[in-house]
Design a protein around this motif. Structure first.
Motif, PDB file in Angstrom:
ATOM      1  N   MET A   1      33.761  37.934  58.017  1.00 20.16           N
ATOM      2  CA  MET A   1      34.767  38.496  57.148  1.00 20.16           C
ATOM      3  C   MET A   1      34.929  37.585  55.928  1.00 20.16           C
ATOM      4  O   MET A   1      34.883  36.366  56.055  1.00 20.16           O
ATOM      5  N   ARG A   2      35.132  38.189  54.789  1.00 24.91           N
ATOM      6  CA  ARG A   2      35.334  37.423  53.560  1.00 24.91           C
ATOM      7  C   ARG A   2      36.623  36.604  53.644  1.00 24.91           C
ATOM      8  O   ARG A   2      37.577  36.994  54.301  1.00 24.91           O
ATOM      9  N   LEU A   3      36.623  35.478  52.962  1.00 27.39           N
ATOM     10  CA  LEU A   3      37.777  34.581  52.978  1.00 27.39           C
ATOM     11  C   LEU A   3      39.027  35.259  52.430  1.00 27.39           C
ATOM     12  O   LEU A   3      40.096  35.165  53.034  1.00 27.39           O
ATOM     13  N   ASP A   4      38.914  35.958  51.308  1.00 26.73           N
ATOM     14  CA  ASP A   4      40.101  36.592  50.726  1.00 26.73           C
ATOM     15  C   ASP A   4      40.680  37.655  51.660  1.00 26.73           C
ATOM     16  O   ASP A   4      41.885  37.774  51.815  1.00 26.73           O
ATOM     17  N   LYS A   5      39.832  38.391  52.339  1.00 20.75           N
ATOM     18  CA  LYS A   5      40.306  39.404  53.278  1.00 20.75           C
ATOM     19  C   LYS A   5      40.942  38.742  54.504  1.00 20.75           C
ATOM     20  O   LYS A   5      41.973  39.200  54.996  1.00 20.75           O
ATOM     21  N   TYR A   6      40.345  37.652  54.990  1.00 21.33           N
ATOM     22  CA  TYR A   6      40.924  36.947  56.142  1.00 21.33           C
ATOM     23  C   TYR A   6      42.321  36.431  55.818  1.00 21.33           C
ATOM     24  O   TYR A   6      43.232  36.552  56.634  1.00 21.33           O
ATOM     25  N   LEU A   7      42.491  35.867  54.631  1.00 18.44           N
ATOM     26  CA  LEU A   7      43.795  35.341  54.239  1.00 18.44           C
ATOM     27  C   LEU A   7      44.842  36.446  54.190  1.00 18.44           C
ATOM     28  O   LEU A   7      45.997  36.245  54.561  1.00 18.44           O
ATOM     29  N   LYS A   8      44.437  37.639  53.781  1.00 25.01           N
ATOM     30  CA  LYS A   8      45.357  38.766  53.714  1.00 25.01           C
ATOM     31  C   LYS A   8      45.654  39.328  55.106  1.00 25.01           C
ATOM     32  O   LYS A   8      46.802  39.541  55.467  1.00 25.01           O
ATOM     33  N   VAL A   9      44.621  39.550  55.918  1.00 26.02           N
ATOM     34  CA  VAL A   9      44.808  40.127  57.255  1.00 26.02           C
ATOM     35  C   VAL A   9      45.623  39.191  58.142  1.00 26.02           C
ATOM     36  O   VAL A   9      46.483  39.633  58.895  1.00 26.02           O
ATOM     37  N   SER A  10      45.391  37.883  58.025  1.00 29.34           N
ATOM     38  CA  SER A  10      46.130  36.919  58.845  1.00 29.34           C
ATOM     39  C   SER A  10      47.520  36.640  58.277  1.00 29.34           C
ATOM     40  O   SER A  10      48.292  35.897  58.873  1.00 29.34           O
ATOM     41  N   ARG A  11      47.810  37.206  57.125  1.00 32.15           N
ATOM     42  CA  ARG A  11      49.106  37.082  56.449  1.00 32.15           C
ATOM     43  C   ARG A  11      49.426  35.659  56.012  1.00 32.15           C
ATOM     44  O   ARG A  11      50.579  35.281  55.892  1.00 32.15           O
ATOM     45  N   LEU A  12      48.381  34.867  55.769  1.00 32.73           N
ATOM     46  CA  LEU A  12      48.584  33.546  55.171  1.00 32.73           C
ATOM     47  C   LEU A  12      48.938  33.707  53.697  1.00 32.73           C
ATOM     48  O   LEU A  12      49.701  32.927  53.148  1.00 32.73           O
ATOM     49  N   ILE A  13      48.350  34.733  53.062  1.00 33.92           N
ATOM     50  CA  ILE A  13      48.676  35.102  51.684  1.00 33.92           C
ATOM     51  C   ILE A  13      48.950  36.611  51.701  1.00 33.92           C
ATOM     52  O   ILE A  13      48.205  37.367  52.326  1.00 33.92           O
ATOM     53  N   LYS A  14      50.011  37.039  51.010  1.00 35.79           N
ATOM     54  CA  LYS A  14      50.461  38.427  51.128  1.00 35.79           C
ATOM     55  C   LYS A  14      49.498  39.467  50.568  1.00 35.79           C
ATOM     56  O   LYS A  14      49.360  40.535  51.130  1.00 35.79           O
ATOM     57  N   ARG A  15      48.860  39.178  49.455  1.00 36.21           N
ATOM     58  CA  ARG A  15      48.001  40.171  48.816  1.00 36.21           C
ATOM     59  C   ARG A  15      46.583  39.637  48.653  1.00 36.21           C
ATOM     60  O   ARG A  15      46.384  38.454  48.400  1.00 36.21           O
ATOM     61  N   ARG A  16      45.608  40.536  48.789  1.00 38.76           N
ATOM     62  CA  ARG A  16      44.209  40.120  48.676  1.00 38.76           C
ATOM     63  C   ARG A  16      43.879  39.670  47.265  1.00 38.76           C
ATOM     64  O   ARG A  16      43.096  38.737  47.078  1.00 38.76           O
ATOM     65  N   THR A  17      44.474  40.291  46.257  1.00 43.41           N
ATOM     66  CA  THR A  17      44.202  39.881  44.882  1.00 43.41           C
ATOM     67  C   THR A  17      44.723  38.467  44.622  1.00 43.41           C
ATOM     68  O   THR A  17      44.087  37.690  43.918  1.00 43.41           O
ATOM     69  N   VAL A  18      45.855  38.125  45.209  1.00 44.97           N
ATOM     70  CA  VAL A  18      46.398  36.770  45.066  1.00 44.97           C
ATOM     71  C   VAL A  18      45.480  35.779  45.763  1.00 44.97           C
ATOM     72  O   VAL A  18      45.212  34.687  45.251  1.00 44.97           O
ATOM     73  N   ALA A  19      44.961  36.145  46.931  1.00 42.28           N
ATOM     74  CA  ALA A  19      44.018  35.291  47.651  1.00 42.28           C
ATOM     75  C   ALA A  19      42.743  35.094  46.835  1.00 42.28           C
ATOM     76  O   ALA A  19      42.213  33.972  46.745  1.00 42.28           O
ATOM     77  N   ASN A  20      42.273  36.162  46.211  1.00 42.35           N
ATOM     78  CA  ASN A  20      41.070  36.084  45.379  1.00 42.35           C
ATOM     79  C   ASN A  20      41.300  35.164  44.183  1.00 42.35           C
ATOM     80  O   ASN A  20      40.448  34.328  43.860  1.00 42.35           O
ATOM     81  N   GLU A  21      42.443  35.289  43.528  1.00 37.58           N
ATOM     82  CA  GLU A  21      42.764  34.441  42.378  1.00 37.58           C
ATOM     83  C   GLU A  21      42.920  32.979  42.787  1.00 37.58           C
ATOM     84  O   GLU A  21      42.508  32.076  42.061  1.00 37.58           O
ATOM     85  N   ALA A  22      43.496  32.730  43.962  1.00 31.53           N
ATOM     86  CA  ALA A  22      43.644  31.356  44.454  1.00 31.53           C
ATOM     87  C   ALA A  22      42.286  30.725  44.723  1.00 31.53           C
ATOM     88  O   ALA A  22      42.071  29.544  44.433  1.00 31.53           O
ATOM     89  N   CYS A  23      41.360  31.508  45.254  1.00 30.11           N
ATOM     90  CA  CYS A  23      40.000  31.010  45.489  1.00 30.11           C
ATOM     91  C   CYS A  23      39.321  30.687  44.159  1.00 30.11           C
ATOM     92  O   CYS A  23      38.666  29.640  44.029  1.00 30.11           O
ATOM     93  N   ASP A  24      39.467  31.564  43.183  1.00 28.22           N
ATOM     94  CA  ASP A  24      38.866  31.337  41.862  1.00 28.22           C
ATOM     95  C   ASP A  24      39.446  30.104  41.192  1.00 28.22           C
ATOM     96  O   ASP A  24      38.750  29.405  40.453  1.00 28.22           O
ATOM     97  N   ALA A  25      40.715  29.796  41.447  1.00 26.85           N
ATOM     98  CA  ALA A  25      41.377  28.642  40.841  1.00 26.85           C
ATOM     99  C   ALA A  25      41.074  27.343  41.586  1.00 26.85           C
ATOM    100  O   ALA A  25      41.510  26.272  41.168  1.00 26.85           O
ATOM    101  N   GLY A  26      40.348  27.428  42.709  1.00 27.37           N
ATOM    102  CA  GLY A  26      39.994  26.238  43.468  1.00 27.37           C
ATOM    103  C   GLY A  26      41.108  25.715  44.357  1.00 27.37           C
ATOM    104  O   GLY A  26      41.105  24.547  44.733  1.00 27.37           O
TER     105      GLY A  26
END
Length: 79
Positions: A1-26
């Protein structure tokens, strides 16, 4: 499973787009390496989230495509 999707499904981060942006920001690292949103998460990976005042470090226990609110907490363990 992709990291951004895992963060969203596990509810560590509320939205997948926010997880994606956090990954892009390092701000997300896996096993002490900065990870991209497309990183394939595996069991026993250590994920560090450096957003906000306190960093969060978790160990991946299991990966499921969908998880309810009560099941999401069992997908990871806080370290």
């Amino acid at each position: 499973m992709r990291l951004d999707k895992y963060l969203k499904v596990s509810r560590l981060i509320k939205r997948r787009t926010v997880a994606n942006e956090a990954c892009d920001a390092g701000k997300i690292s896996v096993n002490s390496k900065v990870a991209r949103a497309s990183y394939e998460v595996k069991a026993d990976d250590i994920i560090e989230i450096n957003m906000g005042k306190t960093p969060l470090k978790v160990k991946v226990l299991k990966i499921t495509e969908t998880a309810g609110k009560d099941q999401a907490a069992f997908m990871y363990e806080a370290i």
